[in-house]
Design a protein around this motif. Structure first.
Motif, PDB file in Angstrom:
ATOM      1  N   ALA A   1      59.883  90.487  74.598  1.00  0.00           N
ATOM      2  CA  ALA A   1      59.640  89.188  75.233  1.00  0.00           C
ATOM      3  C   ALA A   1      60.855  88.753  76.057  1.00  0.00           C
ATOM      4  CB  ALA A   1      59.298  88.142  74.183  1.00  0.00           C
ATOM      5  N   ASP A   2      62.045  89.059  75.561  1.00  0.00           N
ATOM      6  CA  ASP A   2      63.258  88.724  76.316  1.00  0.00           C
ATOM      7  C   ASP A   2      63.332  89.526  77.610  1.00  0.00           C
ATOM      8  OD1 ASP A   2      64.052  86.881  74.428  1.00  0.00           O
ATOM      9  OD2 ASP A   2      65.434  88.252  73.403  1.00  0.00           O
TER      10      ASP A   2
ATOM     11  N   TYR B   1      60.797  90.588  79.293  1.00  0.00           N
ATOM     12  CA  TYR B   1      59.796  89.995  80.175  1.00  0.00           C
ATOM     13  C   TYR B   1      60.358  88.744  80.847  1.00  0.00           C
ATOM     14  CZ  TYR B   1      55.377  88.075  81.855  1.00  0.00           C
ATOM     15  OH  TYR B   1      54.384  87.563  82.644  1.00  0.00           O
ATOM     16  N   ASP B   2      60.993  87.886  80.063  1.00  0.00           N
ATOM     17  CA  ASP B   2      61.562  86.651  80.614  1.00  0.00           C
ATOM     18  C   ASP B   2      62.625  86.952  81.663  1.00  0.00           C
ATOM     19  OD1 ASP B   2      59.920  85.156  79.013  1.00  0.00           O
ATOM     20  OD2 ASP B   2      61.449  84.688  77.509  1.00  0.00           O
ATOM     21  N   ALA B   3      63.414  87.995  81.415  1.00  0.00           N
ATOM     22  CA  ALA B   3      64.448  88.360  82.389  1.00  0.00           C
ATOM     23  C   ALA B   3      63.827  88.842  83.699  1.00  0.00           C
ATOM     24  CB  ALA B   3      65.348  89.444  81.790  1.00  0.00           C
TER      25      ALA B   3
ATOM     26  N   ILE C   1      60.849  87.924  84.871  1.00  0.00           N
ATOM     27  CA  ILE C   1      60.300  86.728  85.514  1.00  0.00           C
ATOM     28  C   ILE C   1      61.411  85.941  86.200  1.00  0.00           C
ATOM     29  CG2 ILE C   1      59.287  84.466  85.062  1.00  0.00           C
ATOM     30  CD1 ILE C   1      57.181  86.589  85.075  1.00  0.00           C
ATOM     31  N   ALA C   2      62.552  85.804  85.534  1.00  0.00           N
ATOM     32  CA  ALA C   2      63.673  85.057  86.112  1.00  0.00           C
ATOM     33  C   ALA C   2      64.172  85.724  87.394  1.00  0.00           C
ATOM     34  CB  ALA C   2      64.806  84.959  85.095  1.00  0.00           C
TER      35      ALA C   2
ATOM     36  N   GLN D   1      61.667  84.984  90.029  1.00  0.00           N
ATOM     37  CA  GLN D   1      61.745  83.566  90.382  1.00  0.00           C
ATOM     38  C   GLN D   1      62.902  83.293  91.344  1.00  0.00           C
ATOM     39  OE1 GLN D   1      59.534  80.890  89.108  1.00  0.00           O
ATOM     40  NE2 GLN D   1      60.439  80.171  91.029  1.00  0.00           N
TER      41      GLN D   1
ATOM     42  N   GLU E   1      50.852  87.232  73.193  1.00  0.00           N
ATOM     43  CA  GLU E   1      51.658  87.680  74.323  1.00  0.00           C
ATOM     44  C   GLU E   1      50.928  87.473  75.637  1.00  0.00           C
ATOM     45  OE1 GLU E   1      54.434  91.332  72.690  1.00  0.00           O
ATOM     46  OE2 GLU E   1      52.313  91.721  73.111  1.00  0.00           O
TER      47      GLU E   1
ATOM     48  N   SER F   1      51.076  83.789  76.627  1.00  0.00           N
ATOM     49  CA  SER F   1      52.426  83.372  77.010  1.00  0.00           C
ATOM     50  C   SER F   1      52.864  84.010  78.320  1.00  0.00           C
ATOM     51  CB  SER F   1      53.404  83.756  75.893  1.00  0.00           C
ATOM     52  OG  SER F   1      54.746  83.526  76.286  1.00  0.00           O
ATOM     53  N   PHE F   2      52.644  85.312  78.439  1.00  0.00           N
ATOM     54  CA  PHE F   2      53.106  86.024  79.632  1.00  0.00           C
ATOM     55  C   PHE F   2      52.344  85.586  80.883  1.00  0.00           C
ATOM     56  CE2 PHE F   2      54.630  90.016  77.098  1.00  0.00           C
ATOM     57  CZ  PHE F   2      55.592  89.222  76.479  1.00  0.00           C
TER      58      PHE F   2
ATOM     59  N   LYS G   1      53.589  82.187  82.158  1.00  0.00           N
ATOM     60  CA  LYS G   1      54.846  82.281  82.891  1.00  0.00           C
ATOM     61  C   LYS G   1      54.641  82.901  84.268  1.00  0.00           C
ATOM     62  CE  LYS G   1      57.506  82.562  78.609  1.00  0.00           C
ATOM     63  NZ  LYS G   1      58.250  83.443  77.669  1.00  0.00           N
TER      64      LYS G   1
END
Length: 417
Positions: A253-254, A256-258, A260-261, A264, A403, A406-407, A410
């Motif tokens: 998940a981390d 994935y967030d990275a 997305i960031a 972005q 997941e 949430s994914f 985002k």
């Protein structure tokens, strides 16, 4: 059935993702329309949240739960649902499909072929009522994209295949396609064709500069405002994860967030113009965009029409997926459907299919036959990946219900959906 009825009860981010797929995603009919143009000139989880009851033995393939009486011996027929323009077609008669006719000649089994899958979600709406009620859909074989095939298997709405009826497929399925995490060992499904996500650029629009990585798409100032990514989450995020050194089959998940960031940041500084469906093709051809993340099957026709269009497999690799044959629950001609699956795993027949649709084959030994039948296709790495290219293919792992919600939330926020 209306789209709202199909997605009633889904988490909002997931509903929006399905809507994107329905209107312009990878499974949209547009990608197949490109292939027709080429042919004319020369292809329980989340669903349970919708109130869809899973079969009594969801995911087990128990023949007592999801099989009907098999009438294959007495009724020499098989009903096959596929996407438009997704089988080899006679140039002079679009109603004739050589490989299907060869199957009938070899087995005596008549194929009732229907091009009635225009989108995974839309088609699911057609078969959902019968599957949920434990009834025959009127279809013995269907082709679905990997994530939707996974859902049907998870719900217990696909039948486990009889190994004795698919011995050719067992033998000849390429190792790359043998064990997806949603169907390990290919107990329920076999690939019809493979899909590749690569980088494409217009050489004239970049003034001859090569574009070879996601990092370049996200950071090269010469491309600012002239870059697009895809509106399919798995494809755009998957390619970004690879560029970051992360495996889309194993990410956290981390991770994935990275990813997305990172995307972005490129949106905020206007590096990325927008996220697209199939409509990137026209912009790439005209030079309105300089480079993009693209689907390999689209590029065959785009490159034929515009020699300035190039494609690149990044050094870090690329995301791949499959469209898959499976036998739905309660199908009345299961053995005949299995014989059809097995038939397409003969290298000569697989070559005929690959030459006709321009997508990657999952059949070992097909390349030699294709080189005889269609040398240009055999030499095209978008149809026959080189060993080096094939080694760079990565799949996007299956997601849990939590997941996915949430994914997609985002990703929807990222692309403004």
């Amino acid at each position: 059935m209306a789209f709202n009825e199909l997605t009633d009860g889904l988490p909002e981010p997931v509903r929006k993702a399905w809507e994107r797929s329905l209107t312009n995603g990878r499974a949209a009919v547009g990608r197949r329309t490109l292939l027709r143009a080429a042919a004319l000139t020369a292809g329980a989880g989340t669903l349970a949240a919708c109130g869809i009851p899973a079969a009594g033995t969801a995911g087990t393939g128990d023949s007592t739960a999801n099989a009907a009486q098999d009438l294959s011996e007495s009724e020499r027929e098989v009903s096959f649902s596929n996407w438009p323009l997704y089988v080899d077609t006679d140039e002079n008669d679009p109603e004739k499909h050589g490989s299907l006719e060869a199957f009938t000649a070899a087995t005596g089994i008549k194929v009732k072929y229907a091009e009635d899958i225009n989108d995974n979600v839309e088609f699911f709406g057609k078969v959902k009522p019968q599957l949920a009620a434990g009834q025959d859909t009127g279809r013995d074989l269907m082709v679905l994209t990997d994530w939707m095939a996974a859902r049907l298997i998870r719900l217990g709405w696909a039948q486990k295949l009889t190994p004795a009826n698919v011995t050719t497929a067992i033998t000849n399925v390429d190792a790359r396609f043998r064990a997806p995490d949603w169907d390990p060992g290919r107990l329920y499904s076999y690939p019809w064709a493979g899909i590749q996500v690569v980088i494409a650029y217009n050489r004239k629009a970049t003034r001859g500069k090569k574009v070879g990585s996601v990092s370049q798409l996200l950071e090269d100032q010469d491309l600012k405002g002239r870059v697009t990514f895809l509106s399919e989450m798995r494809d755009s995020v998957g390619m970004t994860l690879l560029d970051m050194g992360k495996d889309p089959a194993k990410f956290t998940a981390d991770d994935y967030d990275a990813a997305i960031a990172r995307l972005q940041k490129a949106v905020d500084n206007k590096q990325i113009r927008r996220f697209t469906g199939n409509d990137y093709g026209q912009e790439l051809s005209s030079g309105d965009i300089a480079a993009c993340v693209a689907w390999g099957g689209d590029l065959i026709q785009l490159r034929a029409d515009n020699p300035d269009i190039e494609f690149v497999v990044p050094e870090q690799g690329f995301v791949s997926g499959t469209d898959n044959m499976l036998v739905p629950a309660k199908a009345r001609h299961k053995a005949n459907a299995e014989k059809l699956i097995d038939f397409y795993y003969q290298p000569k027949i697989a070559a005929q299919l690959a030459a006709g649709i321009g997508y990657v084959s999952a059949v070992t030994g097909m390349e030699e036959e294709l080189a005889i039948l269609a040398p240009d296709s055999a030499a095209n790495p978008l149809v026959v990946p080189t060993p080096e290219m094939a080694a760079k293919a990565h799949v996007f792992r299956s997601l849990t219900e939590a997941e996915e919600s949430s994914f997609e939330e985002k990703f929807s926020k990222l692309i403004g959906a």
